[in-house]
Design an enzyme around this catalytic site. Structure first.
Site, short mmCIF file in Angstrom:
data_model
loop_
_atom_site.label_atom_id
_atom_site.label_comp_id
_atom_site.label_asym_id
_atom_site.label_seq_id
_atom_site.Cartn_x
_atom_site.Cartn_y
_atom_site.Cartn_z
N PRO A 147 64.19 61.95 23.52
CA PRO A 147 64.72 63.32 23.62
C PRO A 147 65.93 63.38 24.55
O PRO A 147 66.11 62.52 25.41
CB PRO A 147 63.54 64.10 24.19
CG PRO A 147 62.83 63.10 25.05
CD PRO A 147 63.00 61.75 24.36
N CYS A 148 66.70 64.45 24.40
CA CYS A 148 67.82 64.76 25.29
C CYS A 148 67.29 64.88 26.71
O CYS A 148 66.26 65.51 26.90
CB CYS A 148 68.44 66.07 24.84
SG CYS A 148 69.51 66.88 26.01
N PRO A 149 67.94 64.34 27.74
CA PRO A 149 69.20 63.58 27.73
C PRO A 149 69.02 62.07 27.78
O PRO A 149 69.94 61.36 28.19
CB PRO A 149 69.85 64.08 29.02
CG PRO A 149 68.69 64.24 29.97
CD PRO A 149 67.51 64.64 29.12
N ASP A 158 68.45 62.78 18.33
CA ASP A 158 68.52 64.00 19.12
C ASP A 158 69.83 64.74 18.81
O ASP A 158 70.91 64.17 18.91
CB ASP A 158 68.47 63.63 20.61
CG ASP A 158 68.82 64.81 21.49
OD1 ASP A 158 68.27 65.90 21.25
OD2 ASP A 158 69.67 64.65 22.38
#
Lengths: 372, 82
Positions: free
Chosen positions: B18-20, B45
């Protein structure tokens, strides 16, 4: 849990009720229950309050009372305003800035048209006026939508430079701007939202200039008097009182907020790998947005909440859609690690100072835990 | 697209991060790449599409472009220039 009350730095999402509106609201709750269309005493009382609210809002927005309608929210005002303009012109195409509020984007998507156009913005978030006007002149365009100021990064849009072709009305979404900066003068329809200026939630405003063709795009009678059914008279009156009070103190509050935000921008710029986004000068006085590399938006917002500071974020992980902010994306800005700080009318220098210190510590901690 | 005969020397698989995290992994991998060489990050993502170019701008690296990995996942290519 700390016993210190949260320092609320998310006024751009929703403001507390302005103290001047409180008494008005309580009095109007007792008096303004009647149906303003009725001829009995309670009805006439409600009509008086509603007309008073309309007159005050009209004066504050430099409009005439019969040009003003109350809606269920700012979003509702945008939907009715924009779709009502295209319904009247008979052309569904809408030309709009790429960083408009989602209510504009949703209204655009509601009736597909090959003439729809999202106009790009520069790195500060300012729309390309030339491209906007060019697109507005294409066949099938029924309306132009441009915000007065951006809700996420605070950049003011050059609305008064927009010379739209004759017969293509301009709707200005002023929700982020009302109460904070002087409004643009060149518009055919204007929308706003009371809970952004110290009024209660559930009151939006749609202003349509006389001479602008607009028809109700939704079921119901035409005209601006009872958009969406029975009006919330006490809330409308409280919204008007809040707007009047907010404008009376605007110059003083805005100057103070502008200086505090300048200080905040300077402090944020000292953090490594962090960029402040939006125009540094042509901006809302009370708002600043920045993005920190290697930091999750949800992480930093939660960390700051634990430290007693309430802020917003445009990062994907904080959005219900899990998509990053279309505003930050259109500007080419970093979308993760995003924090939006928006000051209230009584935010103090000490609170801003405390926020800056907590921010620096939390960003450093989160990066260290990520191994950077 | 990469120029003919030029292949990224390092590829990092951030498909399911997932981000970041893809950007964190990109930053961590950069020192392992020689100046002038390419580094590719594969990430589903949606924020990576904006954040890889933004990272390049902020960190003074060159964003080469977006490609598609064999399984259809986006693959973002960066050149180390400093």
């Amino acid at each position: 849990m700390s016993s210190t009350p949260e320092v609320y730095l998310d006024a751009a999402s929703s403001t507390p009720l302005h103290p001047a509106a409180r008494e008005t609201l309580l009095a109007a709750l007792d008096r303004g229950y009647g149906d303003p269309r009725r001829l009995h005493a309670a009805g006439r009382d409600a009509r008086l309050l509603l007309d008073n609210a309309r007159a005050v809002v009209a004066e504050c927005l430099d409009a005439r009372p019969d040009e003003v309608g109350f809606t269920a929210s700012g979003t509702d005002a945008v939907h009715r305003g924009l779709l009502g303009l295209t319904a009247a012109t008979g052309r569904n195409g809408i030309v709009h800035g790429a960083v408009e509020h989602s209510s504009v984007l949703h209204a655009v998507a509601w009736r597909p048209s090959p003439a729809h156009a999202a106009i790009p913005v520069d790195a500060t978030g300012r729309v390309d006026v030339g491209a906007l006007v060019d697109a507005a002149g294409r066949p099938g365009v029924g309306a132009v939508a441009l915000q007065a100021a951006n809700q996420e990064v605070g950049t003011l849009q050059p609305v008064d430079e927009v010379d739209a072709p004759a017969g293509v009305p301009l709707l200005v979404d002023a929700a982020a701007a009302v109460g904070h900066v002087p409004l643009p003068r060149r518009w055919d329809a204007l929308t706003a939202s009371a809970h952004k200026w110290g009024g209660p939630a559930g009151v939006g405003v749609l202003v349509v200039r006389r001479g602008t063709r607009w028809t109700n795009p939704f079921p119901g009678d035409d005209g601006l008097d009872q958009l969406g059914g029975f009006p919330n008279v006490p809330a409308a009156l409280a919204a008007a009182a809040a707007l009047q009070a907010t404008l009376a103190e605007r110059a003083e509050v805005a100057a103070r907020q502008f200086a505090l935000v300048n200080h905040l921008r300077g402090a944020v710029r000292t953090l490594p790998d962090t960029e402040v986004v939006g125009d540094p000068v042509a901006r809302l006085p009370q708002l600043v947005t920045f993005s920190c590399l290697y930091v999750g938006g949800d992480e930093i917002v939660s960390a700051l909440a634990r430290r007693g500071f309430g802020v917003a974020s445009g990062s994907a992980c904080t959005a219900s859609t899990l998509e990053p902010s279309h505003v930050l994306a259109a500007m080419g800005a970093l979308t993760h690690g995003n924090v939006r700080v928006s000051l209230g009318r009584d935010t103090t220098a000490d609170q801003v100072e405390g926020f800056c210190a907590a921010l620096a510590e939390e960003v450093h901690r989160i990066r260290a835990e990520a191994g950077l | 697209m990469s120029a003919p005969g030029e292949t990224p020397v390092t590829e990092i698989d951030c498909r399911d991060l997932p981000c970041p995290r893809p950007i964190i992994e990109l930053a961590k991998a950069l020192p392992s790449v020689a100046v002038g060489d390419l580094l590719a990050v594969i990430a589903r993502d949606p924020a990576a599409r904006h954040d890889v170019p933004a990272w390049c701008r902020m960190r003074g690296q060159e964003y080469v472009g977006e490609e598609v990995a064999d399984d259809g996942a986006p693959r973002y290519v960066v050149r180390r220039v400093s």
